[in-house]
Scaffold this motif. Structure first.
Motif, PDB file in Angstrom:
ATOM      1  N   ALA A  81       0.944  -1.019   0.121  1.00 44.42           N
ATOM      2  CA  ALA A  81      -0.277  -0.192   0.107  1.00 44.42           C
ATOM      3  C   ALA A  81       1.111   1.598   0.150  1.00 44.42           C
ATOM      4  CB  ALA A  81      -1.482   0.234   1.045  1.00 44.42           C
ATOM      5  N   GLU A  95      -5.852   5.268  -0.496  1.00 46.72           N
ATOM      6  CA  GLU A  95      -5.930   3.772  -1.442  1.00 46.72           C
ATOM      7  C   GLU A  95      -5.131   3.582   0.026  1.00 46.72           C
ATOM      8  OE1 GLU A  95      -3.002   1.060  -3.914  1.00 46.72           O
ATOM      9  OE2 GLU A  95      -3.045   3.794  -4.500  1.00 46.72           O
ATOM     10  N   ARG A  96      -4.077   3.821   1.020  1.00 48.10           N
ATOM     11  CA  ARG A  96      -3.327   3.297   2.282  1.00 48.10           C
ATOM     12  C   ARG A  96      -5.339   3.027   3.278  1.00 48.10           C
ATOM     13  NH1 ARG A  96       1.205   3.210   4.947  1.00 48.10           N
ATOM     14  NH2 ARG A  96       0.903   1.835   7.045  1.00 48.10           N
ATOM     15  N   ALA A  99      -6.088   0.087   2.627  1.00 46.91           N
ATOM     16  CA  ALA A  99      -5.115  -1.539   2.576  1.00 46.91           C
ATOM     17  C   ALA A  99      -6.100  -1.408   4.066  1.00 46.91           C
ATOM     18  CB  ALA A  99      -4.024  -0.877   2.086  1.00 46.91           C
TER      19      ALA A  99
END
Length: 199
Positions: A81, A95-96, A99
């Motif tokens: 990530a 996006e992190r 994850a």
């Protein structure tokens, strides 16, 4: 009023405005530095949580399927990530966050309720693994709250018309809050509590 008095009044007004603007600029700069530090702290705590979750997969506590799912989610969060620091920065936050939320869901499924976790806390090794994960999860929640608080304060000040008109924020990018699912209850056998229960 004489021209000299008018000039003096204008100079005083300008001095007050400049002092006020420089005060706001200094405060904004301090907040941006605080946000950068809180983002670095959050990044470190997220990595610690992923490491603690991955350590569970090396133990005999989980069934093979849960261990595999948790190991994959932990690997994605810790390694693949995007980072919250450096070139990835704020653009990578969404996006992190996804994850990290996936890791939280994998942990919830693998750990089950606190009653199930009590059965695992029978050996010093398993108790230590649960305590490590409980601490790491709790620290992630705290770090995320501190970070998001700093971001909210910056965004509030930067909405000010004077801040925008005089470009007091300079070229600093507008920071983003870090959103993730962090609701996780982990039994801490050393204290008998669940410090990582999110509120």
């Amino acid at each position: 009023m004489t021209p000299a008095e008018i000039a003096l009044v204008v100079l005083v007004v300008l001095a007050v405005v400049i002092l006020a603007l420089s005060s706001v600029a200094r405060r904004l700069d301090r907040l941006h530095r605080r946000e950068a530090r809180s983002r670095a702290t959050l990044e470190a705590q997220l990595v610690h949580r992923a490491e603690a979750a991955t350590a569970l997969t090396d133990s005999d506590l989980l069934d093979p399927a849960s261990a595999l799912i948790l190991a994959e989610a932990g690997w994605r969060a810790a390694v693949t990530a995007p980072r919250l620091l450096g070139e990835d920065g704020a653009d990578a936050a969404e996006e992190r966050g996804l994850a990290e939320s996936e890791l939280t869901r994998a942990l919830r499924a693998a750990l089950g309720p606190a009653a199930d976790q009590e059965q695992w806390a029978t050996t010093p090794e398993s108790s230590q693994l649960l305590a490590r994960l409980a601490t790491a999860s709790y620290r992630v929640q705290l770090a995320r709250r501190f970070h998001n608080d700093a971001v909210v304060q910056i965004r509030r000040i930067r909405r000010n018309l004077l801040v925008r008109f005089f470009h007091l924020a300079g070229r600093a990018p507008l920071p983003q809050t870090f959103e993730m699912d962090d609701e996780l209850t982990v039994l801490d056998p050393s204290s008998g509590t669940s410090p990582s229960s999110a509120g």
